[in-house]
Design a protein around this motif. Structure first.
Motif, PDB file in Angstrom:
ATOM      1  N   GLN A 100       0.838  -1.204   0.000  1.00 47.31           N
ATOM      2  CA  GLN A 100       0.000   0.000   0.000  1.00 47.31           C
ATOM      3  C   GLN A 100       0.876   1.258   0.000  1.00 47.31           C
ATOM      4  OE1 GLN A 100      -2.190   0.735   3.623  1.00 47.31           O
ATOM      5  NE2 GLN A 100      -3.736   1.926   2.559  1.00 47.31           N
ATOM      6  N   ALA A 101       1.939   1.255   0.794  1.00 47.86           N
ATOM      7  CA  ALA A 101       2.825   2.423   0.882  1.00 47.86           C
ATOM      8  C   ALA A 101       3.492   2.713  -0.462  1.00 47.86           C
ATOM      9  CB  ALA A 101       3.887   2.204   1.964  1.00 47.86           C
ATOM     10  N   ILE A 102       3.918   1.663  -1.159  1.00 49.03           N
ATOM     11  CA  ILE A 102       4.553   1.848  -2.467  1.00 49.03           C
ATOM     12  C   ILE A 102       3.520   2.319  -3.489  1.00 49.03           C
ATOM     13  CG2 ILE A 102       5.728   0.672  -4.377  1.00 49.03           C
ATOM     14  CD1 ILE A 102       7.032  -1.141  -2.171  1.00 49.03           C
ATOM     15  N   SER A 103       2.355   1.688  -3.483  1.00 50.45           N
ATOM     16  CA  SER A 103       1.288   2.063  -4.430  1.00 50.45           C
ATOM     17  C   SER A 103       0.875   3.518  -4.254  1.00 50.45           C
ATOM     18  CB  SER A 103       0.069   1.153  -4.253  1.00 50.45           C
ATOM     19  OG  SER A 103       0.401  -0.169  -4.572  1.00 50.45           O
ATOM     20  N   LEU A 104       0.708   3.946  -3.006  1.00 52.12           N
ATOM     21  CA  LEU A 104       0.319   5.341  -2.754  1.00 52.12           C
ATOM     22  C   LEU A 104       1.435   6.301  -3.163  1.00 52.12           C
ATOM     23  CD1 LEU A 104      -1.615   5.094   0.633  1.00 52.12           C
ATOM     24  CD2 LEU A 104      -2.538   5.743  -1.593  1.00 52.12           C
ATOM     25  N   GLY A 105       2.680   5.872  -3.005  1.00 54.81           N
ATOM     26  CA  GLY A 105       3.804   6.706  -3.444  1.00 54.81           C
ATOM     27  C   GLY A 105       3.840   6.848  -4.953  1.00 54.81           C
ATOM     28  N   LEU A 106       3.444   5.797  -5.659  1.00 47.69           N
ATOM     29  CA  LEU A 106       3.413   5.848  -7.129  1.00 47.69           C
ATOM     30  C   LEU A 106       2.260   6.707  -7.630  1.00 47.69           C
ATOM     31  CD1 LEU A 106       4.186   2.099  -7.899  1.00 47.69           C
ATOM     32  CD2 LEU A 106       5.643   4.038  -8.460  1.00 47.69           C
ATOM     33  N   GLU A 107       1.143   6.698  -6.891  1.00 50.35           N
ATOM     34  CA  GLU A 107      -0.041   7.485  -7.274  1.00 50.35           C
ATOM     35  C   GLU A 107       0.098   8.882  -6.692  1.00 50.35           C
ATOM     36  OE1 GLU A 107      -2.603   6.802  -9.220  1.00 50.35           O
ATOM     37  OE2 GLU A 107      -1.804   4.818  -9.672  1.00 50.35           O
ATOM     38  N   LYS A 108       0.666   9.779  -7.443  1.00 53.46           N
ATOM     39  CA  LYS A 108       0.960  11.125  -6.935  1.00 53.46           C
ATOM     40  C   LYS A 108      -0.300  11.950  -6.654  1.00 53.46           C
ATOM     41  CE  LYS A 108       5.374  10.417  -7.568  1.00 53.46           C
ATOM     42  NZ  LYS A 108       6.185   9.967  -6.475  1.00 53.46           N
ATOM     43  N   ASP A 109      -1.434  11.566  -7.269  1.00 56.65           N
ATOM     44  CA  ASP A 109      -2.644  12.374  -7.098  1.00 56.65           C
ATOM     45  C   ASP A 109      -3.545  11.880  -5.966  1.00 56.65           C
ATOM     46  OD1 ASP A 109      -3.123  10.084  -8.536  1.00 56.65           O
ATOM     47  OD2 ASP A 109      -4.724  10.950  -9.750  1.00 56.65           O
TER      48      ASP A 109
END
Length: 197
Positions: free
Chosen positions: A44-53
């Motif tokens: 989740q932490a990596i995914s949220l970091g990839l999703e800048k918006d």
């Protein structure tokens, strides 16, 4: 040392370990994949970091640490996955002070290091030894994600599918590297999440 640059190819639910995810890193030149098993929170932490918006209402741990690093006038220069022992990857976070040019190297779990790298847009590297020990070359047959996506599109558009099915389709699309289908599915998920907010 001759470091090899890696890119993030995706995150998918692990087929071998219950409750775990596989972070798939890829060597840019040879297309050798480096699969790293990570937990749900780290995925989740990596995914949220990839999703800048997408911004959670309260800062997550990696966001808080990123803010601290920036406030201390440091930047993350790179992440190095330098060793693998008994299936466990070891990584370093390489920081540099923006004012004094002082360098700071911190040991980190690879999942945390990647979560920080995506927040700083920092490059991720590994050694040739790690790549040869843990890297795999995937030769995929016909992508089943594309077939699943086509079936969903033929039976009705993505808006008719339940959220759980969309998540499964997205995981399959990422696993099979069908990024066109993944993008369309992800857009539908984002559209629904915005409605919920």
């Amino acid at each position: 040392m001759d470091y090899q640059r890696l890119t993030i190819r995706g995150i998918s639910y692990s087929q071998t370990q219950s409750g775990a995810y596989a972070l798939l890193l890829e060597h840019e030149e040879s297309n050798v994949k480096l699969p790293v098993v990570i937990g749900n929170y780290e995925a989740q932490a990596i995914s949220l970091g990839l999703e800048k918006d997408i911004h959670p209402p309260r800062p997550l741990t990696h966001d808080l640490f990123t803010k601290f690093v920036v406030s201390a006038n440091f930047s993350l220069v790179s992440v190095i996955i330098y060793q693998i022992v008994d299936g466990v990857f070891f990584s370093n976070l390489n920081f540099k002070n923006n004012i004094t040019a002082e360098e700071l190297i911190l040991d980190a779990r690879t999942s945390d290091a990647v979560a920080m790298a995506v927040r700083f847009n920092a490059p991720i590297y590994t050694t040739p030894q790690v790549l040869s020990e843990a890297g795999i070359l995937l030769e995929l047959e016909e992508p089943t994600a594309e077939e699943n996506f086509d079936n969903a599109a033929n039976e009705g558009d993505l808006t008719s599918l339940p959220m759980e099915d969309l998540q499964k389709l997205l995981e399959d699309a990422v696993k099979e590297e069908d990024f066109d289908a993944a993008m369309e599915i992800q857009n539908e998920i984002k559209r629904r999440n915005k409605k919920i907010e």
